[in-house]
Every structure is written in C-alpha cells, then in structure tokens.
Design a protein around this motif. Structure first.
Motif, PDB file in Angstrom:
ATOM      1  N   VAL A 195      -4.200   9.972  -4.761  1.00 53.39           N
ATOM      2  CA  VAL A 195      -3.243   9.172  -3.991  1.00 53.39           C
ATOM      3  C   VAL A 195      -4.005   8.301  -2.984  1.00 53.39           C
ATOM      4  O   VAL A 195      -4.737   8.829  -2.149  1.00 53.39           O
ATOM      5  N   PRO A 196      -3.862   6.983  -3.083  1.00 50.02           N
ATOM      6  CA  PRO A 196      -4.538   6.130  -2.102  1.00 50.02           C
ATOM      7  C   PRO A 196      -3.829   6.232  -0.752  1.00 50.02           C
ATOM      8  O   PRO A 196      -2.627   6.036  -0.667  1.00 50.02           O
ATOM      9  N   LEU A 200       0.840  -1.208   0.000  1.00 50.34           N
ATOM     10  CA  LEU A 200       0.000   0.000   0.000  1.00 50.34           C
ATOM     11  C   LEU A 200       0.869   1.250   0.000  1.00 50.34           C
ATOM     12  O   LEU A 200       0.564   2.243  -0.665  1.00 50.34           O
ATOM     13  N   LEU A 201       1.968   1.201   0.758  1.00 47.55           N
ATOM     14  CA  LEU A 201       2.908   2.331   0.765  1.00 47.55           C
ATOM     15  C   LEU A 201       3.527   2.514  -0.617  1.00 47.55           C
ATOM     16  O   LEU A 201       3.732   3.629  -1.095  1.00 47.55           O
ATOM     17  N   ALA A 228       2.177   1.634  -3.489  1.00 51.70           N
ATOM     18  CA  ALA A 228       1.172   2.190  -4.401  1.00 51.70           C
ATOM     19  C   ALA A 228       0.989   3.686  -4.130  1.00 51.70           C
ATOM     20  O   ALA A 228       0.837   4.483  -5.066  1.00 51.70           O
ATOM     21  N   ALA A 229       1.028   4.067  -2.868  1.00 50.48           N
ATOM     22  CA  ALA A 229       0.854   5.484  -2.526  1.00 50.48           C
ATOM     23  C   ALA A 229       2.045   6.303  -3.011  1.00 50.48           C
ATOM     24  O   ALA A 229       1.875   7.403  -3.545  1.00 50.48           O
ATOM     25  N   TYR A 233      -2.689   3.053   3.431  1.00 46.94           N
ATOM     26  CA  TYR A 233      -1.617   2.442   4.235  1.00 46.94           C
ATOM     27  C   TYR A 233      -1.894   2.712   5.709  1.00 46.94           C
ATOM     28  O   TYR A 233      -2.702   3.576   6.058  1.00 46.94           O
ATOM     29  N   ALA A 244       1.733   6.806  -6.650  1.00 46.14           N
ATOM     30  CA  ALA A 244       0.664   7.757  -6.981  1.00 46.14           C
ATOM     31  C   ALA A 244       1.082   9.202  -6.695  1.00 46.14           C
ATOM     32  O   ALA A 244       0.765  10.103  -7.466  1.00 46.14           O
TER      33      ALA A 244
END
Lengths: 515, 210
Positions: B24-25, A44-45, A47-48, B28, A51
């Motif tokens: 931005v997702p 997730l980090l 992907a962030a 996390y 992005a």
C-alpha cells in the motif's frame, strides 16, 4: 424483472422523475468536485485506497479469520452465511432468541440485498427502517433508487403525501397540517421514529468497514439514527459483506478522508461510530456479526470482475452517470443501481436473468464513473468484460464451482452477424463482390433495418454507403503503387471478433485523456 | 462442511493464482498545509461553524460563566453530567444535574434538556470532535438523546490537524464517536436540514489562553 431497456422506459418518459433525478445528481456532483479539490493528495489517497482493498481481497481468507478472532476476543459472536437464505435464517434466529417481535434498522445495503425485512416479516418480526430516505421508501412501499439517497426519485411534495397517508399505520402519525418543507418533514420523521428508538431492544445494521487487526466495526452516517440503533438496544446484529474488511485500524485514515467527500460531498459526515465487540455499560450487551458471502467469492474468482469488490458504496458513480441520470435507480433491478450496480449485480447474481444479462449494456462506456471512483474501480473495463461473457459465454464460478455458461439468449443475431462477417473476411472474393453489390444498391438503402437490427436503428442513422468500394477506388487511383491486397485483408481478420470492444475502450481512454 | 469452511475454501480457490498484491503506497499527506497551533484552532472553529456548530472561545476563568450562560440561554432545566467532568466547569446547582448511569433508561435521557462533555480530541481539517468514553465524556448515548450538546475542547493540546494525525492517538478498543456538526440529513431533494435524531444544536467551546 425485465431487461434494463424495458425497465428504464417508464422512467425515461416520466418528467417529474427525470427532473428530481437531474436536480439531485447535478447538485451532489458539483459539491463533490469542490470537496475533492480541497485535498491536494486526492489521487494518492485514491491509489492507497485501491491498494488497501486489493491487498485485502488477495488475502481475504487470512483477514476474515483475523477479524473473527478479534471480534470474538472483544465479546462479539461471529456467524458465516454462504447465501441470502442462510443469512436471513441466522438473523431471524437471533432475533427470535431475544423474544422480541420488532427490530430497528440502520440503512444497510447488505440486508436489502438479501431481503432481510421480508424474511423477518414472514417470521412475524417487524423491521423498521430508520434512515429518513429508507423510511420514505418503506412507508411508500417503494424500492430504493440510489445507494446514498434511496428516495432521490421523490420530491418533497411526494414525501409529504407518503408521510401523511402512511405514518399512522406504522406508529406515530404525521402531525396535522404537515407541510412539504424539508425541515418539517424531518421533524415528522424524528417524532415518528423516536418512540421506536427509545423502546427498541434489538437493532440490525450493516457496516462500512471492519478492521481485521482490532475487530472494530465502523458505520458512517449523518442523522443519528445509526447511533440510536448501534448504542441503545441490548442486542446488535450486523450483517456485513465479507469484502468490507480492511487489514489495519490505520487504513481507516484513507477512507475517512475519501468516503465522505465522495458520497455526501462533505469533509466529514456528521456521525461516525466505531465499536469493538461489546463494552461494559456502554451500548449493546450482545453483538453478533454475520459475515455474508452471497456471490462475493464468485466475484472474487473473476480476475477482471473482482475489482468491483473494492467498492465502498459512496455512490459517486451514480451521480455522474448520464444513463443513471435519465433511467433512475429502479431500472437496474437490484439494490445496487448505477454503474457499480451494472457490474456488481450481474456478478453477485450471475447473468442468467434478463435483467442481469442486460445490465452490462446499461452504460455509454463514457468512463465518468471510473474518474470519480475513490478506489479506482475501472467500471468500463468490467462492463466490457461482462458484455463479452453475456455474448460469448465462457467459464465462470457459481457458488464456488467452476462452470461454463452458454451465451445469453437474445444475442443470436449478433453472433450470426459476427459469423457472417468472419466468413466474408475469410473469403476476399465474396467480400469484394458483396461490397460492389452494396454500392450499386445504395439507392435502396433503408432508413431502418428490419428484423433483429431494428432496435439498433431506432436511435441511430444507418451509415451512408459509398458510391464505390474503397478497394476499387484504391485500385483505380493508386493501382500501380502498392496494393491493398488480400493479404492485408487477411491480416486484420483475427481481430474482428473483439474489434467493437477494443474500439470502445480506446475511445474512452482518448476522451478521458483530453478532459 | 460449515459455511465458514465453505466460504474460506471458495476464497482460497478464487485467489490461488492471483498475483501478489503490491504494498500500500502511503505517500498521501499526513497534514494538508502548514499551520501554527493558533491557525489550526482557527481552522477547527471555521470548519465546525461551516457545518452549523456554534463555536465559542474562552479561557479557564471564563468557562464556568460561559457554560452557565449557554445553558440558561437554551432554557435548560436539566443537564446530563458524565462522570469525570471537572467539577468547576458547572459550579452552580441550576440547572438540575442528571448523572450518567449505566442503568438509566433511554426515556430518562430523553427527558433531559442538555449535556455537557469534554472530548478525546478534535480534528481541524474536517471540523470533527471525537469522543471515546473517557473521563468527562460518558456513555455514547448521553451525547445522542438530548437535543443540545455542549462539548469542551482544550486548545491547543486536544486539537490535531488531520485525520491521519488523529488515529494513532485513539484506542480502537474503546467505543468511538466522531461528530462533525449537529445531526443532519440531505435525504429530501438533497437540501441539508440540521437535526433529525441526534442533537439539533451542537455548541463547541474552545478552551485555552485567549
């Protein structure tokens, strides 16, 4: 600089170098895997982080203007440099204006990329590298071979010899009877550099991140040489690539987690410094930020290749790369070695030179670099894209201008083979005749190809030729039912030009999926 | 045309046809794991120690004697004192106080043996202390040049779990120094060596009810 295969030849044959590289890359990649496994939200980090960088690149003009405004409001001065020459001219002018003849430097890829030390030297200004590895490289009149550990190719005995022979001519000499224990060597560097830090009036740095919203600059480091350069001198000049901007202060929460773990395999690097313009009574009273393009906007213009600008210079891709591990960093012929260098350098510099045209081939396309990248740069995708550009030419942007480049020299044989293949596949009768002829001549099959094909067979066996073409076998065995006729042969034709590339990508994906 | 306009123009042409970038997702984790304040302090201590900081715990009454003992064990003859350091932390006159002044030279700081500071906050998951130049912390350079740094962290109120918990509490307009263990290098065969240019000894005192 010769093409990658020639440049790598000596390195591959040098057993000491290969042992140094193997030890270092394996140590760090194992540690990194453990550091990353600690964070359940790593993907997730990642992907962030991707992005944030994509968002930044999409609106880079807006964020740079915002950054300029924030830095200026905080007491800094912003300069814009379209290329290396302009950046060097700006920095040289700024140093001259202080009246100083020497500067201390914290490790910076950007200043290495533009050859700043050489430009300063030509202007009569001595630039001292202060990162331990950079010091080893500078004293050894060497070139860096790794993004994070530029002296990775040197072992402790070699470093001891360099210190003993060279320190004296740059300042404080190495202590008498210097041994090769890393602790002793670090102590020698401490003593040698401390006198420079304490008297320095001007420092030059890069930055890992710049925050548009606040004008905050961020430098990650371990030794304290960064803090010395960033806080002791009166004047601080930071040369930073325009792609290093991030929109908000909050965005740093992502990279503060992913960068140390990906690069040094630590939860956090020992020191991170953040500064915003100038602060009364604390740190430099003058701060200059030089925003560097030098091929970055051209890279941005390439839809596939622009993702290379997401790079945060962690060097994880180097440490997992089977090609880097054997060839070392020097063979890549640029300040950016390894997989990221293989896609970044030919974009920043164009594919005109031998080395740049060969870099997209300095890879097995195994995909390990993509797997470890904390901002998910699909390095194999860009490699394949650049190979296509090298072989076929096509539209690119150079210095902001859209031009059409011609296929690189040296790929004539490949293109001739492709043309021949296209002709054969366009003419099924000729293909059938050729296949039969080959089958009959199979005893004469050479072990190695002559002419331009020789390099290919240097490291590969030529495939066995079948006793009978598949078409003949099909006609004989299944002749009555269905046929592998000319229509199907034609149906495949349109894809042949791309087949090699597509196949490579497919293989990689499959392997990636299984691991 | 200025280089500024040239670069901005190139960027605009390069991105003119680009698709909008997705948002931005932020899914996390804000914190990795659920911990009590005591567990968070213990994690901070463990992570600091793993990167070779020396960790001590004491309460208000024990702080002055502990600091005096650490300085004496170190053989410190002089100690840097930032403005705003609570006076009762270092009550005795020995070792000699050196005050953090804007006009002191790096050479003067280099002659000092130790420095004692507070901090803005500490981050448990990464074993990090963050200084922001606030009261009791001083200028950035005073925690850099002396070879021995003692940093006092109030537990639990100055300790946060994670990096995402730390940033909203910090003011980016202040100069920030994040310290995770003493100065270190891995540049020689990737062997970690503590202490190159920054303090080679970092002692962290966790100050709170015992």
């Amino acid at each position: 600089m010769p093409a990658f295969p020639e440049a790598a030849k000596d390195a591959v044959g040098d057993e000491v170098l290969r042992a140094n590289l193997r030890h270092a890359t394996h140590t760090i990649r194992d540690k990194r895997a453990r550091a990353v496994a600690e964070l359940a939200d790593w993907e997730l980090l990642r992907a962030a982080g991707k992005a944030v960088k994509d968002q930044t690149l999409r609106h880079l003009d807006r964020y740079l203007l915002q950054l300029e405004e924030s830095v200026t409001a905080a007491g800094g001065v912003v300069h814009w440099a379209a290329d290396a020459e302009e950046a060097n001219r700006i920095v040289t002018g700024l140093v001259r204006a202080t009246g100083e003849r020497e500067v201390v430097k914290v490790k910076s890829m950007a200043t290495q990329e533009i050859g700043l030390n050489e430009a300063l030297e030509a202007a009569g200004i001595a630039a001292y590298e202060t990162d331990l590895a950079e010091l080893i490289v500078q004293l050894g009149r060497d070139r860096p071979s790794h993004i994070l550990v530029p002296a990775i190719h040197r072992n402790r005995a070699e470093i001891r010899d360099i210190f003993e022979a060279e320190m004296g001519s740059w300042g404080r000499a190495a202590p008498a009877g210097l041994g090769d224990d890393p602790r002793e060597l670090a102590e020698a560097a401490r003593l040698h550099l401390r006198e420079k830090f304490l008297r320095a009036k001007v420092a030059v740095s890069g930055a890992n991140f710049m925050v548009a919203e606040t004008g905050t600059m961020v430098v990650f480091e371990s030794e304290g040489n960064g803090r010395m350069c960033l806080t002791l001198p009166d004047t601080l000049i930071s040369v930073v690539g325009i792609e290093k901007v991030v929109p908000t202060f909050r965005d740093l929460e992502i990279f503060l987690q992913t960068l140390p773990r990906s690069s040094t395999a630590e939860r956090m690097n020992p020191y991170t410094t953040m500064w915003t313009g100038t602060t009364d009574g604390d740190g430099p009273s003058a701060f200059h930020l030089v925003l560097l393009d030098n091929g970055r906007t051209d890279t941005l213009a390439d839809e596939v290749g622009r993702q290379a600008l997401r790079c945060i210079r962690c060097s994880a891709c180097l440490n997992v790369c089977p090609v880097y591990e054997r060839a070392g960093g020097h063979a890549y012929g640029s300040v950016y070695p390894g997989p990221i260098g293989a896609i970044l350098s030919p974009q920043l510099r164009g594919t005109g030179s031998e080395i740049d045209a060969s870099l997209p081939y300095a890879s097995t396309l195994c995909g390990a670099c993509y797997e470890v990248c904390p901002v998910a740069i699909d390095i194999p995708e860009v490699l394949v894209h650049l190979r296509e550009r090298v072989v076929q030419g096509g539209p690119v942007t150079r210095e902001g201008i859209r031009v059409r480049i011609r296929p690189a020299r040296g790929h004539a044989a490949e293109r001739a083979a492709m043309r021949a293949a296209r002709h054969l596949l366009d003419h099924p009768c000729a293909l059938r005749a050729g296949e039969r002829l080959l089958a009959r001549a199979r005893r004469l099959r050479p072990r190695r190809l002559p002419g331009p094909g020789r390099a290919w067979t240097d490291s590969r066996e030529l495939p066995e030729l079948p006793a009978e073409p598949f078409r003949d076998w099909w006609a004989r065995e299944r002749g009555g039912r269905g046929s592998l006729g000319d229509t199907e042969g034609r149906g495949d034709r349109g894809d042949t030009g791309d087949r090699g590339d597509v196949g490579d990508r497919g293989d990689r994906r499959d392997r990636g999926g299984r691991t | 045309m200025s280089s500024r306009d040239r670069i901005l123009g190139r960027i605009r042409r390069a991105t003119a046809t680009a698709a909008p970038a997705p948002a931005v997702p932020r899914d996390y984790l804000p914190v990795h794991g659920a911990r009590t304040p005591a567990q968070t302090a213990a994690l901070l201590a463990a992570n600091l120690a793993e990167y070779r900081a020396k960790v001590h715990r004491t309460d208000e009454d024990g702080l002055a004697p502990l600091l005096a003992r650490l300085l004496s064990e170190r053989g410190a003859r002089s100690v840097l004192v930032p403005a705003g350091l609570p006076p009762h932390w270092l009550p005795a006159a020995d070792p000699t106080r050196v005050h953090d002044r804007a006009d002191s030279t790096p050479y003067e700081l280099d002659a000092v043996d130790s420095v004692v500071t507070g901090c803005a906050l500490a981050i448990a998951e990464t074993g990090t202390i963050v200084l922001d130049g606030g009261p009791g912390q001083g200028r950035r350079r005073i925690t850099l040049i002396p070879d021995h740094h003692i940093c006092v962290v109030r537990v639990p109120d100055q300790v946060v779990d994670s990096v995402p918990r730390a940033l909203p509490l910090l003011d980016p307009t202040r100069p920030l120094t994040w310290i995770s263990g003493p100065s270190a290098t891995s540049d020689i065969e990737l062997d970690r060596v503590e202490g190159v240019h920054g303090p080679r000894t970092l002692e962290v005192v966790l100050l709170g009810a015992q």
